[in-house]
Design a protein around this motif. Structure first.
Motif, PDB file in Angstrom:
ATOM      1  N   ASP A  49      -4.472  -0.073  -5.514  1.00 58.36           N
ATOM      2  CA  ASP A  49      -3.521  -1.068  -5.009  1.00 58.36           C
ATOM      3  C   ASP A  49      -3.866  -1.347  -3.547  1.00 58.36           C
ATOM      4  O   ASP A  49      -3.197  -0.880  -2.629  1.00 58.36           O
ATOM      5  N   ALA A  50      -4.944  -2.099  -3.362  1.00 53.87           N
ATOM      6  CA  ALA A  50      -5.446  -2.359  -2.008  1.00 53.87           C
ATOM      7  C   ALA A  50      -4.403  -3.002  -1.092  1.00 53.87           C
ATOM      8  O   ALA A  50      -4.291  -2.591   0.072  1.00 53.87           O
ATOM      9  N   PRO A  51      -3.606  -3.970  -1.540  1.00 51.48           N
ATOM     10  CA  PRO A  51      -2.607  -4.548  -0.626  1.00 51.48           C
ATOM     11  C   PRO A  51      -1.610  -3.497  -0.119  1.00 51.48           C
ATOM     12  O   PRO A  51      -1.266  -3.481   1.063  1.00 51.48           O
ATOM     13  N   PHE A  52      -1.160  -2.602  -1.003  1.00 46.63           N
ATOM     14  CA  PHE A  52      -0.237  -1.542  -0.581  1.00 46.63           C
ATOM     15  C   PHE A  52      -0.927  -0.597   0.405  1.00 46.63           C
ATOM     16  O   PHE A  52      -0.352  -0.227   1.427  1.00 46.63           O
ATOM     17  N   GLN A  53      -2.157  -0.210   0.112  1.00 49.49           N
ATOM     18  CA  GLN A  53      -2.896   0.698   0.989  1.00 49.49           C
ATOM     19  C   GLN A  53      -3.134   0.067   2.360  1.00 49.49           C
ATOM     20  O   GLN A  53      -3.021   0.739   3.382  1.00 49.49           O
ATOM     21  N   HIS A  54      -3.431  -1.230   2.380  1.00 46.46           N
ATOM     22  CA  HIS A  54      -3.608  -1.920   3.663  1.00 46.46           C
ATOM     23  C   HIS A  54      -2.308  -1.936   4.453  1.00 46.46           C
ATOM     24  O   HIS A  54      -2.322  -1.810   5.683  1.00 46.46           O
ATOM     25  N   GLU A  55      -1.188  -2.072   3.769  1.00 48.82           N
ATOM     26  CA  GLU A  55       0.110  -2.059   4.439  1.00 48.82           C
ATOM     27  C   GLU A  55       0.380  -0.698   5.067  1.00 48.82           C
ATOM     28  O   GLU A  55       0.893  -0.606   6.185  1.00 48.82           O
ATOM     29  N   VAL A  56       0.024   0.385   4.373  1.00 46.72           N
ATOM     30  CA  VAL A  56       0.194   1.732   4.923  1.00 46.72           C
ATOM     31  C   VAL A  56      -0.662   1.877   6.183  1.00 46.72           C
ATOM     32  O   VAL A  56      -0.189   2.356   7.222  1.00 46.72           O
ATOM     33  N   ILE A  57      -1.907   1.452   6.112  1.00 44.42           N
ATOM     34  CA  ILE A  57      -2.809   1.546   7.269  1.00 44.42           C
ATOM     35  C   ILE A  57      -2.291   0.681   8.420  1.00 44.42           C
ATOM     36  O   ILE A  57      -2.316   1.100   9.580  1.00 44.42           O
ATOM     37  N   ARG A  58      -1.776  -0.516   8.115  1.00 48.12           N
ATOM     38  CA  ARG A  58      -1.227  -1.384   9.153  1.00 48.12           C
ATOM     39  C   ARG A  58      -0.061  -0.704   9.871  1.00 48.12           C
ATOM     40  O   ARG A  58       0.027  -0.708  11.089  1.00 48.12           O
ATOM     41  N   ARG A  59       0.831  -0.073   9.103  1.00 47.50           N
ATOM     42  CA  ARG A  59       1.961   0.641   9.713  1.00 47.50           C
ATOM     43  C   ARG A  59       1.471   1.793  10.596  1.00 47.50           C
ATOM     44  O   ARG A  59       2.023   2.034  11.659  1.00 47.50           O
ATOM     45  N   ALA A  60       0.447   2.498  10.121  1.00 50.33           N
ATOM     46  CA  ALA A  60      -0.091   3.609  10.905  1.00 50.33           C
ATOM     47  C   ALA A  60      -0.699   3.094  12.210  1.00 50.33           C
ATOM     48  O   ALA A  60      -0.402   3.617  13.293  1.00 50.33           O
TER      49      ALA A  60
END
Length: 80
Positions: A49-60
């Motif tokens: 789920d690349a969009p979800f993973q990118h969102e986690v990285i963005r928050r970090a």
């Protein structure tokens, strides 16, 4: 990784930790941490789920704007 974050920060390198165990992040108190209540072994969440993973990285990465710490934020979603 939380302990290494202190070493890198002392050398002038900004760090962000993605935490899977909140109690450990609280105890070690890295300069900036995003706690994700996801299954162990899935620090970025849902597999494939690349969009979800990118969102986690963005928050970090957003935590890098915090000048002083320790900062510990929780990801708003929990994955069982």
């Amino acid at each position: 990784m939380s302990v290494l974050a202190h070493v890198f920060e002392a050398a002038g390198i900004a760090t962000v930790v993605i935490s899977s165990i909140r109690a450990m992040a609280e105890k070690v108190a890295p300069p900036r941490a995003l706690h994700c209540e996801f299954p162990l072994g899935r620090p970025l969440g849902r597999p494939n789920d690349a969009p979800f993973q990118h969102e986690v990285i963005r928050r970090a990465f957003a935590l890098l704007s915090a000048e002083s710490g320790p900062v510990l934020e929780d990801h708003p979603l929990t994955i069982e």
